[in-house]
Design an enzyme around this catalytic site. Sequence first.
Site, short mmCIF file in Angstrom:
data_model
loop_
_atom_site.label_atom_id
_atom_site.label_comp_id
_atom_site.label_asym_id
_atom_site.label_seq_id
_atom_site.Cartn_x
_atom_site.Cartn_y
_atom_site.Cartn_z
N THR A 1 -10.22 5.56 9.96
CA THR A 1 -10.17 4.82 11.24
C THR A 1 -9.54 5.66 12.36
O THR A 1 -9.52 5.24 13.51
CB THR A 1 -9.41 3.48 11.07
N LYS B 1 -6.40 8.62 -1.73
CA LYS B 1 -7.63 9.15 -1.14
C LYS B 1 -8.09 10.41 -1.87
O LYS B 1 -8.20 11.50 -1.28
CB LYS B 1 -7.44 9.44 0.35
N ARG C 1 -4.50 -3.57 14.97
CA ARG C 1 -3.56 -3.53 16.09
C ARG C 1 -3.72 -4.77 16.98
O ARG C 1 -4.85 -5.24 17.18
CB ARG C 1 -3.83 -2.31 17.00
N LYS D 1 0.84 -1.19 0.00
CA LYS D 1 0.00 0.00 0.00
C LYS D 1 0.88 1.24 0.00
O LYS D 1 1.70 1.42 0.89
CB LYS D 1 -0.94 0.01 1.21
O1 C5P Z 1 0.44 2.35 10.65
P1 C5P Z 1 -1.01 1.96 10.50
O2 C5P Z 1 -1.25 0.47 10.53
O3 C5P Z 1 -1.93 2.73 11.41
O4 C5P Z 1 -1.32 2.43 8.99
C1 C5P Z 1 -2.56 2.41 8.44
C2 C5P Z 1 -2.46 2.86 7.02
O5 C5P Z 1 -3.76 2.80 6.46
C3 C5P Z 1 -1.94 4.28 6.82
O6 C5P Z 1 -1.08 4.24 5.68
C4 C5P Z 1 -3.17 5.10 6.51
O7 C5P Z 1 -2.93 6.11 5.56
C5 C5P Z 1 -4.11 4.06 5.92
N1 C5P Z 1 -5.54 4.30 6.09
C6 C5P Z 1 -6.14 4.46 7.32
N2 C5P Z 1 -7.49 4.69 7.41
C7 C5P Z 1 -8.24 4.73 6.32
C8 C5P Z 1 -7.65 4.55 5.07
C9 C5P Z 1 -6.27 4.31 4.99
O8 C5P Z 1 -5.46 4.38 8.34
N3 C5P Z 1 -9.55 4.89 6.41
#
Ligand code: C5P
Length: 233
Positions: free
Chosen positions: A116, A63, A178, A34
């Site tokens: 999120t 996005k 997580r 991603k």
């Molecule tokens: O580090 P972490 O696991 O929190 O990363 C989540 C990834 O998913 C980030 O790259 C963020 O940009 C992406 N993302 C998100 N929420 C969304 C869409 C994409 O956290 N709704």
Amino acid sequence: MKFKQMIFCAIDFSNLNESKRFISKIADHIGGIKVGLEFFLKNGPHGVLELKKIGLPIFLDLKLKDIPNTVKKATENIVQLSPEYLSVHVTGGSIMLKELNLVKKTTKILGVTMLTSLDNKDLRNFGLNISNNEYVKNLAKIGVAAGIDGLVSSAHEVPELKKIINKKGFLYVTPGIRFSDNKINDQKRIISPGLAVKFGSSMLIIGRSITQSKDPIETLKRISENIEAQIES
Ligand code: C5P
């Protein structure tokens, strides 16, 4: 590793060589890469083409959200990259979502519903007196009617979404993954990998838990085992 196809690692790095080095370490244990704003604003389309050489599916997480004509023209420049997946904000509205025909020939469109990193309190601050479930469902209906291929939401909302979306092959893409001993960072609607899959997620977006792990392969194994344990329970 079982379930590896579902795991997309968020390569939130600025440096192209560091990104390539990191991916080469974990490439056999993930289903895709991603690429988000941090990487793209530094390395641009060239950087994406470089990552494509690795051979894994690419989710270009830009996005997009703007007036329909601007998004249409922007996505025409994405065609040359032909990523497997591209994200747009559903809140750009249905006309914007329908302007993606050219890129749709090569790329699946994923509609971001509610980040999120937000929760019900944020919705209230926006002046919206509804739950995150209702908000995500409203956006899902708009996205599905406009012909997108999948939705990005928290896995907490996926069971409700599945009740209203009856489309084979539709994708449920879930960040905010997580373990209970991980740092939450800026995320709010979090969930473990196993529960996300149990709730119906088709693609797990996982960034820092992998990229900042002392042993990324060990973390990926733990993710896979966690999914397996939940599915069997
Ligand atoms: O580090 P972490 O696991 O929190 O990363 C989540 C990834 O998913 C980030 O790259 C963020 O940009 C992406 N993302 C998100 N929420 C969304 C869409 C994409 O956290 N709704």
